[in-house]
Design a protein around this motif. Structure first.
Motif, PDB file in Angstrom:
ATOM      1  N   ALA A   1       0.817  -1.220   0.000  1.00 32.21           N
ATOM      2  CA  ALA A   1       0.000   0.000   0.000  1.00 32.21           C
ATOM      3  C   ALA A   1       0.843   1.259   0.000  1.00 32.21           C
ATOM      4  CB  ALA A   1      -0.933   0.000   1.212  1.00 32.21           C
ATOM      5  N   SER A   2       1.967   1.232   0.660  1.00 29.60           N
ATOM      6  CA  SER A   2       2.847   2.400   0.598  1.00 29.60           C
ATOM      7  C   SER A   2       4.277   1.897   0.556  1.00 29.60           C
ATOM      8  CB  SER A   2       2.612   3.322   1.790  1.00 29.60           C
ATOM      9  OG  SER A   2       2.695   2.593   2.978  1.00 29.60           O
ATOM     10  N   ALA A   3       5.141   2.706  -0.081  1.00 33.05           N
ATOM     11  CA  ALA A   3       6.507   2.266  -0.346  1.00 33.05           C
ATOM     12  C   ALA A   3       7.142   1.684   0.911  1.00 33.05           C
ATOM     13  CB  ALA A   3       7.333   3.433  -0.864  1.00 33.05           C
ATOM     14  N   VAL A   4       7.801   0.546   0.746  1.00 28.58           N
ATOM     15  CA  VAL A   4       8.444  -0.113   1.884  1.00 28.58           C
ATOM     16  C   VAL A   4       9.934   0.181   1.829  1.00 28.58           C
ATOM     17  CG1 VAL A   4       8.786  -2.294   3.090  1.00 28.58           C
ATOM     18  CG2 VAL A   4       6.787  -1.992   1.627  1.00 28.58           C
ATOM     19  N   THR A   5      10.478   0.737   2.901  1.00 26.72           N
ATOM     20  CA  THR A   5      11.911   1.000   2.927  1.00 26.72           C
ATOM     21  C   THR A   5      12.566   0.125   3.982  1.00 26.72           C
ATOM     22  OG1 THR A   5      11.399   2.884   4.307  1.00 26.72           O
ATOM     23  CG2 THR A   5      11.950   3.346   2.041  1.00 26.72           C
ATOM     24  N   ALA A   6      13.795  -0.294   3.669  1.00 30.49           N
ATOM     25  CA  ALA A   6      14.529  -1.168   4.583  1.00 30.49           C
ATOM     26  C   ALA A   6      14.926  -0.392   5.827  1.00 30.49           C
ATOM     27  CB  ALA A   6      15.776  -1.707   3.881  1.00 30.49           C
ATOM     28  N   THR A   7      14.768  -1.020   6.976  1.00 26.96           N
ATOM     29  CA  THR A   7      15.170  -0.359   8.218  1.00 26.96           C
ATOM     30  C   THR A   7      16.546  -0.847   8.658  1.00 26.96           C
ATOM     31  OG1 THR A   7      14.084  -2.052   9.520  1.00 26.96           O
ATOM     32  CG2 THR A   7      12.793  -0.101   8.992  1.00 26.96           C
ATOM     33  N   ARG A   8      17.114  -1.797   7.933  1.00 22.86           N
ATOM     34  CA  ARG A   8      18.474  -2.214   8.248  1.00 22.86           C
ATOM     35  C   ARG A   8      19.153  -2.693   6.963  1.00 22.86           C
ATOM     36  NH1 ARG A   8      19.726  -7.384   9.590  1.00 22.86           N
ATOM     37  NH2 ARG A   8      20.516  -6.940  11.671  1.00 22.86           N
TER      38      ARG A   8
ATOM     39  N   GLN B   1      16.837   1.886   1.788  1.00 23.64           N
ATOM     40  CA  GLN B   1      16.556   1.537   0.389  1.00 23.64           C
ATOM     41  C   GLN B   1      15.081   1.189   0.217  1.00 23.64           C
ATOM     42  OE1 GLN B   1      19.088  -1.669  -0.960  1.00 23.64           O
ATOM     43  NE2 GLN B   1      17.621  -2.301  -2.525  1.00 23.64           N
ATOM     44  N   THR B   2      14.501   1.631  -0.900  1.00 23.20           N
ATOM     45  CA  THR B   2      13.119   1.250  -1.178  1.00 23.20           C
ATOM     46  C   THR B   2      13.094  -0.195  -1.643  1.00 23.20           C
ATOM     47  OG1 THR B   2      12.579   3.498  -1.797  1.00 23.20           O
ATOM     48  CG2 THR B   2      11.049   1.789  -2.513  1.00 23.20           C
ATOM     49  N   LEU B   3      12.409  -1.027  -0.896  1.00 18.10           N
ATOM     50  CA  LEU B   3      12.349  -2.438  -1.272  1.00 18.10           C
ATOM     51  C   LEU B   3      11.208  -2.694  -2.243  1.00 18.10           C
ATOM     52  CD1 LEU B   3      12.991  -4.068   2.220  1.00 18.10           C
ATOM     53  CD2 LEU B   3      14.605  -3.809   0.326  1.00 18.10           C
ATOM     54  N   PHE B   4      10.030  -2.132  -1.946  1.00 19.09           N
ATOM     55  CA  PHE B   4       8.876  -2.355  -2.817  1.00 19.09           C
ATOM     56  C   PHE B   4       8.059  -1.080  -2.944  1.00 19.09           C
ATOM     57  CE2 PHE B   4       9.841  -6.447  -0.812  1.00 19.09           C
ATOM     58  CZ  PHE B   4      10.178  -7.152  -1.963  1.00 19.09           C
ATOM     59  N   ALA B   5       7.602  -0.842  -4.142  1.00 19.69           N
ATOM     60  CA  ALA B   5       6.773   0.334  -4.393  1.00 19.69           C
ATOM     61  C   ALA B   5       5.306  -0.058  -4.200  1.00 19.69           C
ATOM     62  CB  ALA B   5       7.014   0.833  -5.808  1.00 19.69           C
ATOM     63  N   PRO B   6       4.444   0.916  -3.956  1.00 17.58           N
ATOM     64  CA  PRO B   6       3.022   0.617  -3.843  1.00 17.58           C
ATOM     65  C   PRO B   6       2.536  -0.052  -5.121  1.00 17.58           C
ATOM     66  CG  PRO B   6       3.465   2.919  -3.312  1.00 17.58           C
ATOM     67  CD  PRO B   6       4.742   2.347  -3.812  1.00 17.58           C
ATOM     68  N   GLY B   7       1.653  -1.027  -4.979  1.00 16.82           N
ATOM     69  CA  GLY B   7       1.122  -1.706  -6.153  1.00 16.82           C
ATOM     70  C   GLY B   7       1.766  -3.059  -6.391  1.00 16.82           C
ATOM     71  N   HIS B   8       2.915  -3.280  -5.758  1.00 21.14           N
ATOM     72  CA  HIS B   8       3.601  -4.557  -5.956  1.00 21.14           C
ATOM     73  C   HIS B   8       2.905  -5.654  -5.160  1.00 21.14           C
ATOM     74  CE1 HIS B   8       6.885  -7.394  -6.428  1.00 21.14           C
ATOM     75  NE2 HIS B   8       6.789  -7.622  -5.135  1.00 21.14           N
TER      76      HIS B   8
END
Ligand code: AMP
Ligand code: MG
Length: 702
Positions: A338-345, A446-453
């Protein structure tokens, strides 16, 4: 600090924008008691001011506390108010402007007043600049060549807000100067009218029933970007909807904490420096807006719509309706991000060894035979070696172990001999051999997944490695399936002459489940208006979208199209496709209905080609483009121009075979097939060996 109603207004310094909703106009988003309303289009400031006054009146009368956010600065950089009015009080500046600006829907005096201020305070060279009018205005520079500003260029808030425009710039893309000049007088009038029932933040404590706060939609830029814009719901509308939702989603404590700032003259942007908190307040409340009644309306004129036009229409006019929710990573497979997922580590978080072996400093070895004494201890995954490995010595190290200080290279166990005290091996070895660099796979942020994936099993591994325990996904789309026709019986049930088993329903339900949708089985409806209506009623309550088969044409017994026609939202799509019959599309109590042909082969193909991408769009997933490839035909065919054809096909020996009968009642052909051959819209003579486009069922997610 609790408010009941939140409204966010995207202001405009321009003139009346006409009757049809459009961008760069005034838009208002509203959330009342946790329920979001569709964004409101306000074509000019007079309407907006009336709407605001009404809203304040309504909420005060109802005893609800109202928080009103405006996307323009409530104050100017320090010193301006004092120079203009003799006092640093921002409200004196509001009143000063209110007394001088003339505003009418089709024209206003903002540029003239700015020129006048420049002539008085800045020798006609500043602080204001940029003139949006054709006529020159004395004292108002068009560009910045001879510009001079006696005041600071930016407020303290803007220095912290990358990309924010200054309030001095009056024209040009993104400029906000005009909005401030045309907005503050409206706020001044609201204050005058409602007196101590309104408090303007951060100049006054927020203990009145109505609060005015300054907001900046860019604080939610990522969330805004994740939403679809359409001409009817432009970016401005999405922004106010999201910001109102985020404000409403803040806990009273978080709200109070964000509201604690010290900016007595310049004002401040609510939420600046608290972007994470604001963002986190968003999903709980975010319910996407409903579809528009005319979303399936096709342009008039074209009788047979080409497949690509029909798809483009669906893509442009549908938008996600599934709301977001948070899921543990382990339960998120098949869900749409639903919303861009960014890595926390980072992954790996530290340099480590990729093999079992011995680690040492590369600088201590050279080419040819090497002998290194072992240092006591060892490094293993999860059990790091504490301390430094002395230069010229080697340490026992096991796969996954963090490289200790003094180790940058590892020799593979199998390439060594050891007597327990020393190791021997042959050089040279590359520096860093057999090791993994920190962050070589994933870097923090880093952006791991964009919305829509749509998340796959592998993606769950990536999410976990990237430090995530939860992920914001969309709720699964619920799709109801209905079969229509007096002739239909349940599979396996006895049939009288003229009756047939309902083949479509099990087939369509299985397709939908395969695509990650939740399904609602609406059973069969007889060919009567009442039966069809009752089934659609239930579907609209229990599901987000409805798939029907049968009864979609324009005949006497075509009750789906009849029912949809009553709603005024019906569009009969004659798509130039074979197999296919007209598709009946419309909304039933807000739920989109895809009226498929009854014929099982046509129902199947139309579901793959049209319903699947449309449902994916409603689910918030990326628009799917089935990937095909050219293969030699194992058949001959003469195809007429005018419509696209999909043949039931499969690959054997690298050639595409097609089902011997094109009869659209031949369900077994669907079972025989492993994909479709797609023949373009034009005429074509195909001989064995000619290239044809093959789309395996896998490329439809099957
Ligand atoms: P209709 O679109 O209602 O005119 O139906 C077209 C053809 O498809 C007719 O031969 C119907 O009997 C058949 N049909 C309709 N619905 C189904 C179904 N659910 N299962 C099998 N055949 C169907
Ligand atoms: Mg029928």
């Amino acid at each position: 600090m609790r408010f009941d109603t939140f409204a966010v207004i995207d202001w405009s310094g321009g003139n009346d924008t006409g009757p049809r909703p459009r961008k760069d106009a005034i838009w208002a988003g509203l959330v009342r008691a946790g329920r979001a309303e569709a964004p409101r289009y306000l074509r000019n400031r007079r309407l907006a001011e009336d709407w605001l006054a009404d809203l304040v009146e309504t909420e005060l009368t109802a005893g609800r506390r109202l928080c009103l956010g405006f996307d323009f600065p409530f104050g100017y950089p320090a010193g301006f108010a004092g120079a203009l009015t003799g006092t640093a009080d921002p409200f004196a500046l509001w009143d000063w402007l209110e007394a001088r600006i003339e505003d009418a829907p089709k024209a206003n005096t903002r540029f003239d007043l700015a020129g006048e201020i420049n002539r008085t305070l800045g020798a006609g060279r500043g602080p204001f600049w940029a003139n949006g009018l054709k006529r020159d205005i004395p004292g108002l520079p068009r560009g910045k060549e001879s510009y001079a500003n006696p005041f600071p260029e930016r407020r303290a808030a803007e220095q912290q807000a990358p990309g924010a425009f200054t309030c001095w710039q009056l024209a040009g893309a993104g400029a906000v100067g005009g909005q401030v000049l045309m907005g503050l007088p409206v706020l001044a009038r609201l204050r005058r009218r409602f007196g101590n029932r309104i408090a303007a933040w951060p100049f006054e404590p927020l203990d009145a029933p109505v609060a005015l706060i300054e907001v900046w939609p860019s604080l939610l830029a990522d969330a805004v970007r994740a939403e679809p814009f359409t001409p009817q719901i432009p970016k401005d509308a999405v922004q106010v909807r999201l910001l109102a939702a985020a404000l409403a989603g803040l806990s009273p404590d978080a709200f109070a904490q964000i509201a604690t700032v010290d900016a007595p003259e310049e004002g401040w942007i609510f939420g600046l420096g608290h972007e994470e908190t604001l963002r986190a307040a968003l999903p709980a409340l975010l319910t996407p807006p409903p579809l528009r009644n005319d979303c399936f309306a096709m342009p008039r004129g074209a009788y047979w719509t080409p497949v690509d036009d029909a798809l483009a229409h669906l893509r442009a006019n549908l938008h996600p309706v599934a709301g977001p929710e948070t899921r543990p990573v382990g339960a998120a497979a098949g869900r749409v991000v639903a919303s861009a997922v960014t890595a926390t580590r980072a992954h790996p978080p530290a340099a480590n060894t990729a093999v079992d072996g011995y680690g040492f400093a590369h600088a201590a070895i050279g080419p040819g035979p090497q002998t290194l004494p072992l240092t006591p201890g060892r490094a293993a995954a999860g059990a790091p070696f504490h301390g430094a490995v002395p230069h010229g010595k080697a340490l026992r190290i096991l796969t996954g172990a963090v490289l200790p200080e003094g180790v940058d290279t590892v020799v593979l166990e199998e390439d060594c001999t050891t007597d327990g005290q020393r190791i021997a091996f042959r050089g040279p070895l590359k520096r860093g051999a057999n090791t993994r660099v920190a962050g070589e796979d994933i870097t923090e942020g880093q952006t791991l997944f964009a919305p829509g994936h749509r998340l796959t099993a592998a993606d769950l591994g990536t999410l976990a490695a990237g430090g995530l325990g939860e992920v914001e996904v969309r709720a699964p789309l619920k799709v109801a399936v209905l079969s229509t026709g007096d002739e239909l019986r349940e599979p396996g049930a006895a049939t009288a002459p003229g009756q047939i088993p309902d083949a479509n329903r099990p087939m369509l339900l299985a397709l939908l489940r395969r695509w990650g949708f939740e399904t609602v089985d609406l059973g069969r409806a007889a060919d009567t208006a009442e039966a069809v209506r009752a089934a659609l009623d239930r579907g609209a309550v229990e599901a987000d979208a409805i798939l029907t088969s049968g009864g979609a044409s324009a005949g006497d017994e075509d009750h789906i199209s009849k029912a949809l026609r009553e709603t005024g939202s019906m569009a009969l799509w004659r798509v130039a496709v074979k197999p296919g019959r007209p598709l009946a599309l419309g909304l039933w109590n807000g739920a989109p209905v895809f009226g498929l042909p009854g014929n099982p082969v046509a129902a199947f193909v139309c579901t793959l080609i049209f319903a699947r991408p449309a449902l994916m769009r409603l689910a918030g997933a990326d628009w799917p483009e089935p990937q095909g490839f050219d293969v030699p035909a194992a058949f001959a065919k003469s195809k007429k121009a005018g419509r696209r054809e999909y043949l039931r096909a499969r690959l054997r020996d690298g050639r595409a075979e097609v089902f011997p009968s094109e009869g659209s009642g031949r369900i077994t052909g669907l079972s025989w097939a492993e994909g479709l051959v797609e023949l373009g819209d034009g005429a074509r003579q195909i001989e064995p060996g000619d290239p044809v486009r093959y789309l395996p069922f896998g490329s439809f997610g099957l």
